[in-house]
Design a protein around this motif. Structure first.
Motif, PDB file in Angstrom:
ATOM      1  N   GLY A 105       4.956   8.964  -3.913  1.00 49.81           N
ATOM      2  CA  GLY A 105       5.128   9.920  -4.985  1.00 49.81           C
ATOM      3  C   GLY A 105       3.828  10.475  -5.494  1.00 49.81           C
ATOM      4  O   GLY A 105       3.799  11.183  -6.481  1.00 49.81           O
ATOM      5  N   LYS A 106       2.728  10.138  -4.876  1.00 46.61           N
ATOM      6  CA  LYS A 106       1.430  10.636  -5.351  1.00 46.61           C
ATOM      7  C   LYS A 106       0.843  11.593  -4.324  1.00 46.61           C
ATOM      8  O   LYS A 106      -0.353  11.825  -4.315  1.00 46.61           O
ATOM      9  CB  LYS A 106       0.480   9.473  -5.589  1.00 46.61           C
ATOM     10  N   ASP A 107       1.648  12.059  -3.444  1.00 49.97           N
ATOM     11  CA  ASP A 107       1.260  12.988  -2.383  1.00 49.97           C
ATOM     12  C   ASP A 107       0.144  12.408  -1.507  1.00 49.97           C
ATOM     13  O   ASP A 107      -0.769  13.087  -1.072  1.00 49.97           O
ATOM     14  CB  ASP A 107       0.810  14.363  -2.956  1.00 49.97           C
ATOM     15  N   GLN A 108       0.211  11.155  -1.278  1.00 47.44           N
ATOM     16  CA  GLN A 108      -0.779  10.516  -0.393  1.00 47.44           C
ATOM     17  C   GLN A 108      -0.103   9.911   0.827  1.00 47.44           C
ATOM     18  O   GLN A 108      -0.658   9.044   1.476  1.00 47.44           O
ATOM     19  CB  GLN A 108      -1.500   9.393  -1.149  1.00 47.44           C
ATOM     20  N   ASN A 110       2.700   1.647  -3.437  1.00 46.25           N
ATOM     21  CA  ASN A 110       1.827   2.107  -4.521  1.00 46.25           C
ATOM     22  C   ASN A 110       1.440   3.584  -4.351  1.00 46.25           C
ATOM     23  O   ASN A 110       1.159   4.280  -5.329  1.00 46.25           O
ATOM     24  CB  ASN A 110       0.560   1.257  -4.608  1.00 46.25           C
ATOM     25  N   ALA A 111       1.373   4.071  -3.104  1.00 45.64           N
ATOM     26  CA  ALA A 111       0.961   5.452  -2.864  1.00 45.64           C
ATOM     27  C   ALA A 111       2.156   6.404  -2.880  1.00 45.64           C
ATOM     28  O   ALA A 111       1.981   7.619  -2.817  1.00 45.64           O
ATOM     29  CB  ALA A 111       0.241   5.549  -1.531  1.00 45.64           C
ATOM     30  N   GLN A 166       0.838  -1.200   0.000  1.00 43.12           N
ATOM     31  CA  GLN A 166       0.000   0.000   0.000  1.00 43.12           C
ATOM     32  C   GLN A 166       0.885   1.267   0.000  1.00 43.12           C
ATOM     33  O   GLN A 166       0.623   2.232  -0.738  1.00 43.12           O
ATOM     34  CB  GLN A 166      -0.917   0.027   1.231  1.00 43.12           C
TER      35      GLN A 166
END
Length: 188
Positions: free
Chosen positions: A101-104, A98-99, A95
């Protein structure tokens, strides 16, 4: 014409009898008899009955385990716990990966924290019978009893005694008191 008559006069004999009665005595001694009854011979042969009760499954159902079973149970639970922990951490790692670098970053961490905390609904409720039905195993082998009776004949010993006879013969003696006589007279 006158016919002469014959007149006959008789005198009977007179006797004086002396009679001694005969005596007979008979004595029968009792027979001697002995009776003995030997006891019957009684033989009893038995084989033992066996009852085997295996309650290991019932004891296991209520949590009474032997040391070996307890060690094996907790070792298995430990292995499963470790594998679940590894699986959860791998899932959480995927998890986060996958998250990335996506600002999550923060939201992923918050969702993982929410998954691991908070009220968890307990599993389904159901009635469980402890110990389970049929967990006690019973094996019974009945014993046998053989009774043999040998009858003994009674022993009868009889001794018959002969009768004792005593006989005294009788005696008859007579004395003549008057002799017999016949007198014949002729009367004209």
């Amino acid at each position: 014409m006158k016919i002469p008559q014959i007149q006959i006069t008789t005198n009977d004999i007179k006797m004086d009898w002396s009679i001694k009665d005969p005596v007979q005595r008979i004595h029968q001694p009792r027979a001697k008899q002995t009776i003995s009854q030997p006891p019957a011979i009684l033989e009893i042969h038995t084989t033992d009955s066996t009852l085997k009760i295996d309650s290991s499954q019932a004891r296991s159902d209520i949590g009474m385990l032997t040391n070996k079973e307890s060690i094996e149970k907790y070792a298995q639970a430990g292995k499963e716990g470790v594998l679940k922990g590894i699986s959860r951490r791998v899932k959480e790692g995927y998890q986060m990966m996958n998250a990335a670098g996506k600002d999550q970053g923060r939201s992923v961490m918050q969702s993982i924290a929410k998954q691991n905390t908070g009220p968890k609904r307990p599993g389904p409720y159901n009635i469980k019978f402890v110990p389970s039905v049929g967990s006690v195993k019973i094996d019974y082998t009945p014993g046998t009893t053989d009774v043999n009776i040998t009858r003994q004949e009674p022993k009868i010993d009889t001794q018959v005694n002969k009768p004792i006879l005593e006989y005294t013969p009788g005696k008859v003696t007579g004395t003549m008191i008057q002799r017999p006589s016949v007198t014949i007279d002729v009367k004209s």
